[in-house]
Write an enzyme that holds these catalytic residues in place. Sequence first.
Site, mmCIF file in Angstrom:
data_model
loop_
_atom_site.group_PDB
_atom_site.id
_atom_site.type_symbol
_atom_site.label_atom_id
_atom_site.label_comp_id
_atom_site.label_asym_id
_atom_site.label_seq_id
_atom_site.Cartn_x
_atom_site.Cartn_y
_atom_site.Cartn_z
ATOM 1 N N SER A 161 0.859 -1.191 0.000
ATOM 2 C CA SER A 161 0.000 0.000 0.000
ATOM 3 C C SER A 161 0.892 1.237 0.000
ATOM 4 O O SER A 161 2.088 1.143 0.276
ATOM 5 C CB SER A 161 -0.869 0.002 1.265
ATOM 6 N N TYR B 164 -1.859 -1.643 10.361
ATOM 7 C CA TYR B 164 -1.957 -1.847 8.910
ATOM 8 C C TYR B 164 -0.689 -1.372 8.208
ATOM 9 O O TYR B 164 -0.096 -2.090 7.401
ATOM 10 C CB TYR B 164 -3.178 -1.091 8.371
ATOM 11 N N LYS C 102 2.221 -3.442 6.086
ATOM 12 C CA LYS C 102 2.548 -3.151 4.686
ATOM 13 C C LYS C 102 4.040 -2.838 4.526
ATOM 14 O O LYS C 102 4.665 -3.220 3.540
ATOM 15 C CB LYS C 102 1.676 -1.993 4.171
HETATM 16 P P1 NAD Z 1 -11.117 -6.469 -0.586
HETATM 17 O O1 NAD Z 1 -11.603 -6.549 0.823
HETATM 18 O O2 NAD Z 1 -12.115 -6.412 -1.675
HETATM 19 O O3 NAD Z 1 -10.144 -7.695 -0.912
HETATM 20 C C1 NAD Z 1 -9.438 -8.400 0.061
HETATM 21 C C2 NAD Z 1 -9.707 -9.870 -0.163
HETATM 22 O O4 NAD Z 1 -8.891 -10.649 0.719
HETATM 23 C C3 NAD Z 1 -11.158 -10.239 0.149
HETATM 24 O O5 NAD Z 1 -11.678 -11.015 -0.907
HETATM 25 C C4 NAD Z 1 -11.060 -11.047 1.432
HETATM 26 O O6 NAD Z 1 -12.070 -12.032 1.557
HETATM 27 C C5 NAD Z 1 -9.681 -11.667 1.279
HETATM 28 N N1 NAD Z 1 -9.110 -12.041 2.567
HETATM 29 C C6 NAD Z 1 -9.075 -11.314 3.710
HETATM 30 N N2 NAD Z 1 -8.485 -12.003 4.676
HETATM 31 C C7 NAD Z 1 -8.120 -13.200 4.146
HETATM 32 C C8 NAD Z 1 -7.463 -14.330 4.655
HETATM 33 N N3 NAD Z 1 -7.081 -14.400 5.939
HETATM 34 N N4 NAD Z 1 -7.250 -15.368 3.824
HETATM 35 C C9 NAD Z 1 -7.650 -15.340 2.531
HETATM 36 N N5 NAD Z 1 -8.292 -14.285 1.993
HETATM 37 C C10 NAD Z 1 -8.522 -13.229 2.808
HETATM 38 O O7 NAD Z 1 -10.158 -5.222 -0.653
HETATM 39 P P2 NAD Z 1 -9.019 -4.781 -1.709
HETATM 40 O O8 NAD Z 1 -9.001 -3.318 -1.621
HETATM 41 O O9 NAD Z 1 -9.209 -5.431 -3.013
HETATM 42 O O10 NAD Z 1 -7.712 -5.337 -0.980
HETATM 43 C C11 NAD Z 1 -6.750 -6.139 -1.632
HETATM 44 C C12 NAD Z 1 -5.370 -5.740 -1.124
HETATM 45 O O11 NAD Z 1 -5.121 -4.397 -1.542
HETATM 46 C C13 NAD Z 1 -5.196 -5.757 0.381
HETATM 47 O O12 NAD Z 1 -3.942 -6.342 0.698
HETATM 48 C C14 NAD Z 1 -5.210 -4.293 0.758
HETATM 49 O O13 NAD Z 1 -4.485 -4.018 1.920
HETATM 50 C C15 NAD Z 1 -4.571 -3.682 -0.453
HETATM 51 N N6 NAD Z 1 -4.817 -2.252 -0.672
HETATM 52 C C16 NAD Z 1 -6.081 -1.781 -0.855
HETATM 53 C C17 NAD Z 1 -6.273 -0.418 -1.076
HETATM 54 C C18 NAD Z 1 -7.650 0.185 -1.268
HETATM 55 O O14 NAD Z 1 -7.796 1.413 -1.199
HETATM 56 N N7 NAD Z 1 -8.684 -0.604 -1.540
HETATM 57 C C19 NAD Z 1 -5.171 0.440 -1.090
HETATM 58 C C20 NAD Z 1 -3.895 -0.079 -0.911
HETATM 59 C C21 NAD Z 1 -3.729 -1.432 -0.702
#
Ligand code: NAD
Length: 269
Positions: free
Chosen positions: A151, A166, A170
């Site tokens: 992130s 968090y 990261k």
């Molecule tokens: P999201 O919640 O849609 O996706 C996360 C997915 O991970 C979900 O499908 C969830 O069921 C799965 N998950 C959670 N815990 C789990 C576990 N213990 N085992 C297996 N699966 C698990 O959200 P997203 O935004 O698509 O997040 C994906 C990644 O992107 C994450 O690592 C998040 O930190 C990162 N991220 C997101 C953003 C944002 O603004 N959305 C920004 C920077 C980084």
Amino acid sequence: MTDTTTNTTTNVMAGTVALVTGAGSGIGRAAALSLAREGATVAALGTTGPDLDEAVAAIRAEGGEAIPIVADISDAAAMDAAMETIGTTWGRLDTVFANAGINGVWAPLDDLTVAEWERTLRVNLTGTFITVQSALPLLRARGGSIIITASVNGTRNFSNTGATAYSVSKAGQLAFAKMIALELAPQKIRVNVICPGAVNTAINEKTTIRNVDRVRIPVDYPLGAHPLLGAPADAEDIAPLVLFLASDAARHISGTEIWIDGAESLLRG
Ligand code: NAD
């Protein structure tokens, strides 16, 4: 991808197998679809069975090949079983998109419990370690590409006060990737990190935010906090970077992070 010189279409991931964690939603789902469109066979892994089934159905509806695997990335035995499934089903693994993660609890330091801290670190950091370690026996056979979703938080931004666990998770992912990139280079396994800024996914709905106004220093962005698009990205904006890093076009890229945030992190810091 279309080769404009010859006007032919090639699937850059044809014949390869990709594991995508967190494939049931958001960034993982979009990347799984994108990898499948380029010919990869996809193991769509996560904890939410119906979401995974839907993502797999979407891939199959476009003519792609995929299977759902329900497993918790922080459970080493479950991830070993997942790799066993991939090995027996397809006999190879080329791409690991270690993307699953949680925001966890965002709270002032004196308000965050040890259990909350540990859960965020357990899923995001230990879960990434377990994902990569369990995939190694399959990856080592031919080499491959590991892409980890970190992130802007913890890599460039340290002002999202309250999101401490968090951000630390990261930051840890980035150090982990750099450590293992060198270790795995002789085995032709590349390791890179993507650092998205704000992306429109459901992750915020799953975030517990408690009392952060008590510690956060107010900052205004009169022209908005998203310099390039004027808004958060969509998950589909992140998928092309994952595809690039997975493909042979990135064969000389390892041990590096790429911010994909429309310059948001340069503004916020
Ligand atoms: P999201 O919640 O849609 O996706 C996360 C997915 O991970 C979900 O499908 C969830 O069921 C799965 N998950 C959670 N815990 C789990 C576990 N213990 N085992 C297996 N699966 C698990 O959200 P997203 O935004 O698509 O997040 C994906 C990644 O992107 C994450 O690592 C998040 O930190 C990162 N991220 C997101 C953003 C944002 O603004 N959305 C920004 C920077 C980084």
